[in-house]
Write an enzyme that holds these catalytic residues in place. Structure first.
Site, PDB file in Angstrom:
ATOM      1  N   ASP A 137       0.891  -1.144   0.031  1.00  0.00           N
ATOM      2  CA  ASP A 137       0.010  -0.127  -0.084  1.00  0.00           C
ATOM      3  C   ASP A 137       0.772   1.242   0.107  1.00  0.00           C
ATOM      4  O   ASP A 137       0.513   2.145  -0.572  1.00  0.00           O
ATOM      5  CB  ASP A 137      -1.023   0.176   1.283  1.00  0.00           C
ATOM      6  CG  ASP A 137      -2.107  -1.031   1.166  1.00  0.00           C
ATOM      7  OD1 ASP A 137      -2.620  -1.064  -0.028  1.00  0.00           O
ATOM      8  OD2 ASP A 137      -2.321  -1.650   2.056  1.00  0.00           O
TER       9      ASP A 137
ATOM     10  N   ASN B 219      -4.863   8.589   1.763  1.00  0.00           N
ATOM     11  CA  ASN B 219      -5.386   8.215   2.968  1.00  0.00           C
ATOM     12  C   ASN B 219      -5.721   9.285   4.159  1.00  0.00           C
ATOM     13  O   ASN B 219      -6.830   9.227   4.634  1.00  0.00           O
ATOM     14  CB  ASN B 219      -4.115   7.634   3.911  1.00  0.00           C
ATOM     15  CG  ASN B 219      -4.025   5.965   3.441  1.00  0.00           C
ATOM     16  OD1 ASN B 219      -4.992   5.364   2.947  1.00  0.00           O
ATOM     17  ND2 ASN B 219      -2.931   5.372   4.080  1.00  0.00           N
ATOM     18  N   GLU B 220      -4.631  10.254   4.354  1.00  0.00           N
ATOM     19  CA  GLU B 220      -5.152  11.215   5.413  1.00  0.00           C
ATOM     20  C   GLU B 220      -4.114  12.273   5.182  1.00  0.00           C
ATOM     21  O   GLU B 220      -2.929  12.191   4.688  1.00  0.00           O
ATOM     22  CB  GLU B 220      -5.205  10.716   6.763  1.00  0.00           C
ATOM     23  CG  GLU B 220      -3.791  10.440   7.270  1.00  0.00           C
ATOM     24  CD  GLU B 220      -3.059   9.114   7.039  1.00  0.00           C
ATOM     25  OE1 GLU B 220      -2.075   9.253   6.377  1.00  0.00           O
ATOM     26  OE2 GLU B 220      -3.782   8.110   7.282  1.00  0.00           O
TER      27      GLU B 220
ATOM     28  N   THR C  37      -8.883   3.016   7.435  1.00  0.00           N
ATOM     29  CA  THR C  37      -8.655   1.665   7.890  1.00  0.00           C
ATOM     30  C   THR C  37      -7.147   1.832   8.390  1.00  0.00           C
ATOM     31  O   THR C  37      -6.495   1.173   8.904  1.00  0.00           O
ATOM     32  CB  THR C  37      -8.899   0.822   6.928  1.00  0.00           C
ATOM     33  OG1 THR C  37      -8.230   0.919   5.610  1.00  0.00           O
ATOM     34  CG2 THR C  37     -10.284   0.333   6.842  1.00  0.00           C
ATOM     35  N   ALA C  38      -6.585   3.047   7.962  1.00  0.00           N
ATOM     36  CA  ALA C  38      -5.060   3.148   8.458  1.00  0.00           C
ATOM     37  C   ALA C  38      -5.124   4.133   9.721  1.00  0.00           C
ATOM     38  O   ALA C  38      -5.318   3.586  10.686  1.00  0.00           O
ATOM     39  CB  ALA C  38      -4.422   4.182   7.216  1.00  0.00           C
ATOM     40  N   TYR C  39      -4.109   5.011   9.816  1.00  0.00           N
ATOM     41  CA  TYR C  39      -3.955   5.739  11.021  1.00  0.00           C
ATOM     42  C   TYR C  39      -5.237   5.948  11.793  1.00  0.00           C
ATOM     43  O   TYR C  39      -5.348   5.990  12.807  1.00  0.00           O
ATOM     44  CB  TYR C  39      -3.443   7.281  10.337  1.00  0.00           C
ATOM     45  CG  TYR C  39      -2.250   8.038  11.365  1.00  0.00           C
ATOM     46  CD1 TYR C  39      -2.152   7.321  12.769  1.00  0.00           C
ATOM     47  CD2 TYR C  39      -1.727   9.028  11.166  1.00  0.00           C
ATOM     48  CE1 TYR C  39      -1.376   7.962  13.561  1.00  0.00           C
ATOM     49  CE2 TYR C  39      -0.997   9.649  11.957  1.00  0.00           C
ATOM     50  CZ  TYR C  39      -0.836   9.302  13.467  1.00  0.00           C
ATOM     51  OH  TYR C  39       0.199   9.897  14.296  1.00  0.00           O
ATOM     52  N   ASN C  40      -5.997   6.574  11.096  1.00  0.00           N
ATOM     53  CA  ASN C  40      -7.486   6.808  11.772  1.00  0.00           C
ATOM     54  C   ASN C  40      -7.997   5.820  12.743  1.00  0.00           C
ATOM     55  O   ASN C  40      -8.432   6.088  13.654  1.00  0.00           O
ATOM     56  CB  ASN C  40      -8.572   7.177  10.649  1.00  0.00           C
ATOM     57  CG  ASN C  40      -9.858   7.242  11.053  1.00  0.00           C
ATOM     58  OD1 ASN C  40     -10.286   8.110  11.742  1.00  0.00           O
ATOM     59  ND2 ASN C  40     -10.545   6.183  10.643  1.00  0.00           N
TER      60      ASN C  40
ATOM     61  N   ALA D 229      -4.663  12.363  21.135  1.00  0.00           N
ATOM     62  CA  ALA D 229      -4.592  12.755  22.572  1.00  0.00           C
ATOM     63  C   ALA D 229      -4.624  14.305  22.880  1.00  0.00           C
ATOM     64  O   ALA D 229      -3.971  15.181  23.173  1.00  0.00           O
ATOM     65  CB  ALA D 229      -2.919  12.591  22.713  1.00  0.00           C
TER      66      ALA D 229
HETATM   67  P1  NAP Z   1       4.125   2.252   7.446  1.00  0.00           P
HETATM   68  O1  NAP Z   1       4.302   3.115   8.597  1.00  0.00           O
HETATM   69  O2  NAP Z   1       5.318   1.537   6.853  1.00  0.00           O
HETATM   70  O3  NAP Z   1       2.951   1.383   7.494  1.00  0.00           O
HETATM   71  C1  NAP Z   1       1.744   1.418   7.952  1.00  0.00           C
HETATM   72  C2  NAP Z   1       0.934   0.367   7.547  1.00  0.00           C
HETATM   73  O4  NAP Z   1      -0.293   0.715   7.181  1.00  0.00           O
HETATM   74  C3  NAP Z   1       1.478  -0.648   6.529  1.00  0.00           C
HETATM   75  O5  NAP Z   1       1.246  -1.907   7.091  1.00  0.00           O
HETATM   76  C4  NAP Z   1       0.720  -0.297   5.252  1.00  0.00           C
HETATM   77  O6  NAP Z   1       0.665  -1.322   4.262  1.00  0.00           O
HETATM   78  C5  NAP Z   1      -0.736   0.118   5.925  1.00  0.00           C
HETATM   79  N1  NAP Z   1      -1.556   1.038   5.217  1.00  0.00           N
HETATM   80  C6  NAP Z   1      -1.445   1.802   4.357  1.00  0.00           C
HETATM   81  N2  NAP Z   1      -2.326   2.367   3.860  1.00  0.00           N
HETATM   82  C7  NAP Z   1      -3.568   1.632   4.447  1.00  0.00           C
HETATM   83  C8  NAP Z   1      -5.016   1.716   4.405  1.00  0.00           C
HETATM   84  N3  NAP Z   1      -5.485   2.663   3.641  1.00  0.00           N
HETATM   85  N4  NAP Z   1      -5.844   0.827   5.183  1.00  0.00           N
HETATM   86  C9  NAP Z   1      -4.968  -0.140   5.824  1.00  0.00           C
HETATM   87  N5  NAP Z   1      -3.741  -0.116   6.011  1.00  0.00           N
HETATM   88  C10 NAP Z   1      -2.955   0.739   5.224  1.00  0.00           C
HETATM   89  O7  NAP Z   1       3.954   3.500   6.254  1.00  0.00           O
HETATM   90  P2  NAP Z   1       3.041   3.262   5.000  1.00  0.00           P
HETATM   91  O8  NAP Z   1       3.261   1.883   4.499  1.00  0.00           O
HETATM   92  O9  NAP Z   1       4.125   4.294   4.217  1.00  0.00           O
HETATM   93  O10 NAP Z   1       1.793   3.851   4.908  1.00  0.00           O
HETATM   94  C11 NAP Z   1       1.653   5.104   5.379  1.00  0.00           C
HETATM   95  C12 NAP Z   1       0.278   5.077   6.170  1.00  0.00           C
HETATM   96  O11 NAP Z   1       0.589   4.846   7.254  1.00  0.00           O
HETATM   97  C13 NAP Z   1      -0.142   6.517   6.484  1.00  0.00           C
HETATM   98  O12 NAP Z   1      -0.993   7.170   5.481  1.00  0.00           O
HETATM   99  C14 NAP Z   1      -1.022   6.330   7.600  1.00  0.00           C
HETATM  100  O13 NAP Z   1      -2.157   6.108   7.472  1.00  0.00           O
HETATM  101  C15 NAP Z   1      -0.332   5.337   8.449  1.00  0.00           C
HETATM  102  N6  NAP Z   1       0.062   5.472   9.469  1.00  0.00           N
HETATM  103  C16 NAP Z   1      -0.242   4.676  10.848  1.00  0.00           C
HETATM  104  C17 NAP Z   1       0.046   5.073  11.899  1.00  0.00           C
HETATM  105  C18 NAP Z   1      -0.624   4.430  13.208  1.00  0.00           C
HETATM  106  O14 NAP Z   1      -1.528   3.423  12.891  1.00  0.00           O
HETATM  107  N7  NAP Z   1      -0.053   4.589  14.254  1.00  0.00           N
HETATM  108  C19 NAP Z   1       1.279   5.997  12.124  1.00  0.00           C
HETATM  109  C20 NAP Z   1       1.663   6.880  10.909  1.00  0.00           C
HETATM  110  C21 NAP Z   1       1.237   6.360   9.964  1.00  0.00           C
HETATM  111  P3  NAP Z   1       1.816  -1.730   3.507  1.00  0.00           P
HETATM  112  O15 NAP Z   1       2.607  -2.675   4.493  1.00  0.00           O
HETATM  113  O16 NAP Z   1       1.242  -2.400   2.386  1.00  0.00           O
HETATM  114  O17 NAP Z   1       2.606  -0.605   2.997  1.00  0.00           O
END
Ligand code: NAP
Ligand code: MN
EC number: 2.7.1.23
Length: 265
Positions: A51, A122-123, A162-165, A186
């Protein structure tokens, strides 16, 4: 199914990835697709990776609304990847036999300090970059809704829900609902500071304005999907649903809710 034939492959330029992508390129050529080397000539963009690669593919190709995007995962199926590298034949057959549909996903249009807008799939997130809290005035359309104090806020699309949110207990939103969800990181809530405290969802015609209150802690980190914007002074962040949607090729048998079930249940 589609008259589009000009394929552009987007992937991390490493020898390992070249080895993975080369057979896919050959297969596409055998089936009559033209491989193009510049995004300008493309009408199909194939992202190979997870993703994260898909998010990068969109950003680096400028969220083109006249392109069809396809996500091919090198590992397991993800949220934006409907194919894996191991079902290449299936992918080509699916393209030919119309086992596919094109899904349009809402994206955010974000403008910082009234500058040229950028897009997010995503966001858009805004976070304090120091250990102290920071303050944001949250304005919906022209209405001053609340003053937030805390670590930051996330504004997500339905597919980004489904991601950060989700990690901050936001709701999972059906991507057929054009909307944006605002969730808190927070928040401080006491007799002095009060925020809604729960995520809220805004409709497609709303504009959200986040005004960073300049109290010396005015260098927040602004994230657009998986990239941090290199901005020193962010004062006003205006967010709305973009007029454009991006088109993603999907298998009919892999709906959003099937993905949610597969990944979380
Ligand atoms: P990452 O930190 O390496 O991975 C975040 C995880 O989220 C990976 O497993 C990624 O899948 C997955 N992901 C990405 N978009 C998604 C979606 N729409 N629905 C469900 N899971 C999703 O960062 P990254 O892979 O570059 O992805 C960036 C995204 O990470 C940001 O847009 C944000 O949403 C998310 N994020 C989450 C947090 C948290 O949950 N605390 C913190 C910061 C960012 P893949 O392994 O296939 O790449
Ligand atoms: Mn990742």
């Amino acid at each position: 199914m589609i008259s589009r034939k000009n394929l552009y492959f987007f992937f991390k330029q490493t020898p390992e990835m070249q080895d993975i992508v080369t057979p896919l390129k050959n297969l596409a050529e055998v089936h009559g697709f033209h491989l193009v080397h510049s995004i300008k000539e493309a009408n199909i963009v194939v992202s190979v990776g997870g993703d994260n690669a898909f998010l990068q593919a969109l950003r680096k190709t400028g969220f083109r609304e006249d392109c069809l995007y396809i996500g091919v995962n090198t590992d397991q199926l993800g949220f934006y990847t409907d194919f894996t590298i191991n079902d290449q034949e299936r992918m080509i057959q699916a393209m030919k036999n119309e086992e596919l549909e094109v899904r349009r996903y809402p994206v955010l249009e974000v403008s910082v300090n009234n500058e040229k807008p950028i897009f997010c799939l995503n966001e858009c997130s805004i976070r304090s970059n120091v250990i102290k809290t920071f303050v944001i005035d949250v304005v919906i359309d022209d209405f001053a809704f609340e003053t937030f104090r805390g670590d930051g806020m996330i504004v997500s699309t339905p597919t980004g829900s489904t991601a950060y949110n989700k990690s901050v207990r936001g709701a999972v939103i059906d991507p057929t609902l054009p909307s944006m969800q605002v969730s808190e990181l927070a928040s401080l809530n006491n007799n002095q500071y009060r925020t809604l405290g729960s995520p809220f969802v805004l409709g497609p015609d709303r504009t959200l304005l986040l005004k960073v209150v300049q109290d010396g802690n005015d260098h927040p980190i602004i994230g657009a999907d998986n990239e941090a914007l290199s901005l020193r002074h962010a004062k006003n962040i205006r967010i709305k649903l973009a007029d454009r949607q991006i088109k993603v090729l999907k298998l009919k048998t892999n709906s959003f809710w099937q993905k949610v079930q597969r990944n979380f249940l």
